[in-house]
Design an enzyme around this catalytic site. Structure first.
Site, mmCIF file in Angstrom:
data_model
loop_
_atom_site.group_PDB
_atom_site.id
_atom_site.type_symbol
_atom_site.label_atom_id
_atom_site.label_comp_id
_atom_site.label_asym_id
_atom_site.label_seq_id
_atom_site.Cartn_x
_atom_site.Cartn_y
_atom_site.Cartn_z
ATOM 1 N N SER A 326 -58.390 16.953 28.694
ATOM 2 C CA SER A 326 -58.119 16.294 27.638
ATOM 3 C C SER A 326 -58.003 14.664 27.668
ATOM 4 C CB SER A 326 -57.403 16.706 26.280
ATOM 5 O OG SER A 326 -57.902 18.174 25.877
ATOM 6 N N ASP A 350 -62.245 22.638 11.605
ATOM 7 C CA ASP A 350 -62.078 23.430 12.868
ATOM 8 C C ASP A 350 -61.453 24.867 12.610
ATOM 9 O OD1 ASP A 350 -61.273 24.310 15.212
ATOM 10 O OD2 ASP A 350 -59.404 22.837 15.532
ATOM 11 N N ASP A 365 -60.999 26.575 20.809
ATOM 12 C CA ASP A 365 -60.271 25.508 20.792
ATOM 13 C C ASP A 365 -58.715 25.855 21.199
ATOM 14 O OD1 ASP A 365 -59.640 22.923 18.566
ATOM 15 O OD2 ASP A 365 -57.987 23.793 19.542
ATOM 16 N N HIS A 371 -57.484 23.884 13.646
ATOM 17 C CA HIS A 371 -56.743 22.801 13.264
ATOM 18 C C HIS A 371 -57.116 22.413 11.689
ATOM 19 C CE1 HIS A 371 -56.316 22.185 17.549
ATOM 20 N NE2 HIS A 371 -55.208 21.508 17.243
ATOM 21 N N CYS A 384 -57.730 18.207 19.260
ATOM 22 C CA CYS A 384 -58.508 18.965 18.815
ATOM 23 C C CYS A 384 -59.885 19.334 19.542
ATOM 24 C CB CYS A 384 -58.976 18.634 17.286
ATOM 25 S SG CYS A 384 -60.000 19.794 16.513
#
Length: 632
Positions: A326, A350, A365, A371, A384
């Site tokens: 990430s 999401d 996820d 989320h 996310c």
């Protein structure tokens, strides 16, 4: 019979006179030949035989130059030279090598390893009459014992030489590199004149990259020797030119802080000054003692380093290639905004997974329940994955490759860092050439969260983060800050092939930076615990890189996974937000979550640089806007 009939006195006299004349003439001719020969030797060929005589009596010896010193940005000495006494042999002057070695073994403490190393160097190509060292770092007692037997050992000398020494060896080993004895391959490519008498050359790091500046220029001296080849006096001397002293951007205090924060773990920390591109810290842990390599590391010591499971010789900061996870999202967010793949108002739902089609694979996820509704700011703050899955598919691999290459991924973008790897920035052409497969949409999905084929080094992550901190201004990362009393090497200006990263809307920089600040200071930011209470505002992004793949519905449980198979903890960020002074990339191998492990390390680096190590006049760099602010 009269006596005269038997003896002719006159005839005998004439015979005697003729014989004397012949002998005199013969002697004269001999004397004349001798005088002529003497005349030829003493007058006609005087210069020739004087030269030959001087070659026996007077020799030209090269004088190696002292190697330049290396300092950090605060003029703390990082690499110096110290005198070392060693016993050397000149094979051309030694009567019998084996017999001489046997005598030396009885006089000195010479190990089997020393003897093996000597025999190996004896067989290697070398310069005529070059000394071959047998033992280094002799004690005073050993020097005294050797002096007593000196008359019995022709061709054996006690030599004093300056040898490289690193006072902070383990802290700087991976950044500075080290010098070592010139090997066969190096002997073929170096200047034989300028390196006459020089035994050491830069092997890695700064020592290798700036070898030309650090080495200096060789000197010469004419010395008078006796029949045994021992020096009696110096007749004439041309002093060598010492190597240039260089100053690095590196700050030893921050480097020590990085090692302290990673102590007992495996990982790397790279810190860059965004304005100059100067590398403030380049730490790879665990490290090693570079001094052992200078005069030749022992076999047991090298075996211990090379076989260690922790790989202390491996420079993780420059050569460690990891999935960025990430930590790649800020760069992908810039690409998505500037390419039009998403907008600042774009919002998605999401549910905890993403599918390319209704019957396709579910890409999970990190948050199993999802989320909910998120825009780009919240997607960044909460990391996310689903938002970035969709953005990556919308952009496609070509767009992602184009933007990420401008951030320095897929190449060695540093200016003077020796040995850095280029990572892997995948593309359609790459996959077709290497895997003989087309690029699938699922590959783009994985690339959207820094997984899949993508690999990056900590130096590349720090470079890309510094580019965001400087709002697109490209400055190549560099270690060299200046040359003492000299000019920077030619070609040290910024590389023209890297243009500033200009966006269609320059405000996109501030939007993404504010989103990264939410990571640190927002109520739902993944690294809010590390940003809490700071007297300045910082921007960052946590990351977690998988070491092994999970099945589609398999859940990751760190407690049940072997330590070496756990996720790598990662973080990138910079501070302060409005006037960046430091950009950092952190990786802790098998450290677990980036928010719980890597982010606190980065916060400690920020505090050290901005609060503990900053000069009083630098305190104004933390603006009032940043001071004490915390987004709630």
């Amino acid at each position: 019979m009269p006596w005269g009939e038997f003896k002719d006195t006159a005839a005998e006299r004439r015979l005697f006179q003729r014989r004397v004349t012949v002998m005199l003439l013969f002697v004269f001719l001999l004397l004349a030949g001798l005088v002529a020969r003497m005349y030829q030797l003493q007058v006609v060929e005087h210069d020739i035989y004087t030269t030959l005589s001087d070659k026996n009596r007077v020799q030209v010896q090269s004088v190696p130059p002292p190697r330049g010193l290396v300092y950090d940005r605060n003029h703390v000495l990082l690499a110096e030279n110290r005198p070392v006494f060693s016993v050397t042999l000149v094979p051309e002057r030694v009567g019998g090598i084996d017999e001489t070695l046997e005598q030396l073994v009885q006089i000195l403490d010479v190990s089997e390893e020393d003897l093996e190393r000597f025999q190996r160097r004896l067989r290697e190509p070398r310069r005529p009459f070059q000394e071959i060292p047998l033992r280094y770092d002799l004690t005073e007692d050993e020097i005294a014992r050797l002096a007593v037997h000196r008359h019995e050992l022709p061709g054996v000398e006690v030599e004093a030489e300056l040898v490289r020494y690193y006072p902070h060896s383990e802290l700087t080993a991976h950044a500075l590199g080290f010098v070592g004895r010139i090997n066969r391959e190096e002997l073929q490519r170096i200047d034989p004149v300028n390196y006459a008498g020089t035994n050491y050359i830069g092997k890695s790091g700064v020592e290798r990259f700036y070898e030309e500046q650090l080495h200096g220029k060789v000197g010469y001296q004419h010395v008078e020797t006796n029949a045994r080849g021992r020096t009696l006096r110096v007749l004439e001397q041309e002093n060598p030119v010492p190597g240039e002293d260089i100053e690095l951007h590196l700050d030893l205090r921050l480097q020590a802080k990085a090692h302290e924060l990673l102590d007992g773990r495996r990982g790397a920390i790279v810190a860059i000054e965004p304005e100059t591109g100067g590398l403030l810290a380049l730490a790879s842990v665990p490290g090693f003692d570079a001094n052992k390599f200078v005069t030749g590391i022992s076999v047991p010591d090298y075996r211990a380093l090379s076989t260690s499971i922790n790989k202390p010789l491996f420079n993780r900061a420059l050569r460690g290639q990891y999935p960025p996870g990430s930590t790649l999202k800020p760069m992908l967010a810039i690409a998505a905004l500037d390419s039009g793949a998403v907008t600042k108002d774009h919002t998605i739902w999401d549910p905890g997974y993403f599918q390319l089609n209704s019957k396709g694979r579910r890409y999970r996820d990190w948050k199993r329940g999802g989320h909910g509704w998120v825009d780009l700011t919240h997607a960044m703050a909460q990391s996310c994955d689903v938002y970035f899955y969709e953005a990556a598919v919308e952009m496609g691999v070509d767009t992602m490759h184009s933007y990420l290459s401008r951030f320095g991924f897929g190449e060695d973008a540093a200016l003077d860092v020796s040995g850095a790897l280029s990572g892997l920035l995948p593309s359609q052409d790459w996959k077709r050439a290497v895997r003989n497969q087309p690029w699938y949409p699922g590959d783009s999905v994985n690339m959207g969260i820094g997984q899949g084929f993508m690999l990056a080094t900590p130096l590349q992550l720090a470079t890309a983060t510094s580019l965001i901190a400087s709002r697109g201004k490209w400055v190549e990362p560099r270690l060299l800050k200046g040359v003492e009393g000299g000019e920077l090497p030619e070609g040290f200006l910024p590389d023209e092939t890297h243009k500033p990263l200009k966006l269609e809307d320059p405000d996109d920089w501030e939007y993404i930076i504010d989103a990264m600040a939410e990571v640190m200071h927002g109520s739902r930011g993944t690294a809010r615990a590390s940003g809490r209470g700071a007297p300045y505002r910082m921007a960052g992004k946590t990351g977690t890189a998988q070491v092994f793949s999970l099945a589609e519905d398999e859940k990751y449980d760190a407690e049940e996974v072997k330590e070496r198979l756990r996720d790598h903890a990662m973080f990138v960020g910079f501070a302060p937000v409005d006037n960046p002074q430091i950009a950092v990339a952190v990786i802790v191998e098998n450290g677990g979550g980036g928010s719980s492990t890597a982010a606190p390390v980065a916060r400690a680096m920020f505090d050290a640089w901005l609060l503990e190590l900053a000069a009083p006049e630098d305190s104004s760099l933390i603006s009032k806007t940043d001071a004490g602010s915390e987004i709630l």
